[in-house]
Design a protein around this motif. Sequence first.
Motif, PDB file in Angstrom:
ATOM      1  N   THR A  29       0.861  -1.182   0.000  1.00  0.00           N
ATOM      2  CA  THR A  29       0.000   0.000   0.000  1.00  0.00           C
ATOM      3  C   THR A  29       0.889   1.221   0.000  1.00  0.00           C
ATOM      4  O   THR A  29       1.651   1.430   0.942  1.00  0.00           O
ATOM      5  N   PRO A  30       0.838   2.031  -1.058  1.00  0.00           N
ATOM      6  CA  PRO A  30       1.776   3.151  -1.150  1.00  0.00           C
ATOM      7  C   PRO A  30       1.446   4.273  -0.171  1.00  0.00           C
ATOM      8  O   PRO A  30       0.274   4.458   0.191  1.00  0.00           O
ATOM      9  N   PRO A  31       2.471   5.018   0.253  1.00  0.00           N
ATOM     10  CA  PRO A  31       2.205   6.233   1.032  1.00  0.00           C
ATOM     11  C   PRO A  31       1.454   7.231   0.135  1.00  0.00           C
ATOM     12  O   PRO A  31       1.667   7.255  -1.077  1.00  0.00           O
ATOM     13  N   ARG A  32       0.572   8.038   0.742  1.00  0.00           N
ATOM     14  CA  ARG A  32      -0.254   8.918  -0.087  1.00  0.00           C
ATOM     15  C   ARG A  32      -0.135  10.371   0.348  1.00  0.00           C
ATOM     16  O   ARG A  32       0.097  10.654   1.525  1.00  0.00           O
ATOM     17  N   LEU A  33      -0.338  11.252  -0.613  1.00  0.00           N
ATOM     18  CA  LEU A  33      -0.413  12.678  -0.304  1.00  0.00           C
ATOM     19  C   LEU A  33      -1.855  13.003   0.107  1.00  0.00           C
ATOM     20  O   LEU A  33      -2.746  12.156   0.023  1.00  0.00           O
TER      21      LEU A  33
END
Lengths: 267, 132
Positions: A36-40
């Motif tokens: 799960t990618p880090p998000r802005l």
Amino acid sequence: MGGKSVEHLRVMAGNSMKLAMLLLVSIGAAAQTEFTPPRLADGHPNFGGIWMAASLSAAFNVEEHGASYGTPAGPSVIVDPPGGKLPYLPGMRERAADNDQHRERDPVGQCHMHGVPRVMFPPFPLEIVQDGNYVVILAETEHGIRIIPTDGRPFLKDYSAWNGDSRGHWDGDTLVVEVRGLNGRSWLDQAGNFMGAGAHVVERFRLTGKDTLDYQATVENPAVFSRPFTLRVPLRRRPADVELLEYGCIEGERDAAHLPAVDGEKK
Amino acid sequence: MKRIVGLLLQILCLFGPVLPASAHHSFTAEFDDKKPVKLEGTVVRFEFMNPHSWIYLDVKNPEGTVVRWAVETGSTNALFRRGWRKDSLRAGDRITVDAFRAKDGSNTANASTVKLPDGRQVSGASSRDGGQ
């Protein structure tokens, strides 16, 4: 040691390598589905950071190549068409081979910009910064800057540049960038593989792990290639102490005096 | 499990990036790896810059005359990341350079390694090695 024993060892080593590679691919696939990618704040994945091609192989030659004069061996990064060969039109592979014999023609060697897609895998780091309206790629080498609007604005009209004109949009967690307005003078690598006028590139960026950014580019260029091709170069996050440095290319460029004239130009 | 992890690490090392190598231009565009040269001489000037840094070196040849060589190394960026600094070489330093001559026969060469005054042998971040 007898020849049979040596052969036995070779087979064993080959099998172990295949098994290990299979295991790596499986781990990679598992990581891709679970990550799960880090998000802005806007909800899109955060690609921010300093990146560099995980392998320099593509910078030397995007096709499979053996070790040769100044070039380590490496695999092809062409994932389509199958077989890993650039689908050159008749006569074009001969032009690439001629470039290979005259690497002084390489635009990058003359301090020109790399052009897309080569700008994404030079042997120097690049930094990605983004907000809700832009993804900006800062390439250390040649101070290449790619400003990629993601706000839906139209392409520039009748534009031409080494890195062209990029427009991005999100396809789920994948950033898709369409590039038009390429000047048709770029090489794809140091080995003389090249692009021509009218090229159109679609890039796909996707985080596959905390420190791995998958990069793919599909190039459509009917003046040079018989069909579109896709290359894939995984990028790896550089350690936290790596930062981009100035790269004033013309300052220390003293090679021209020792190179053969390029395309008949007088020195 | 430990053995598998160990094996994977070994393989990753084998296939990991060759870091950092630089190539602003292809080594073969200018230099000839069949013409190695060892230069022992006195530094006249060190230009720490991109896309290549340059060492100007006075080398005494067997006849006793002094010949000035221009020796190309990697970019400031490649050298800096390998521990070089702007004053790593000073005028008057005695150094030994292993290099490859330019194809055009001039007293120009591309350094693979440089032996510094303190005896350390450092990479020249040659374009032959891929460069960064």
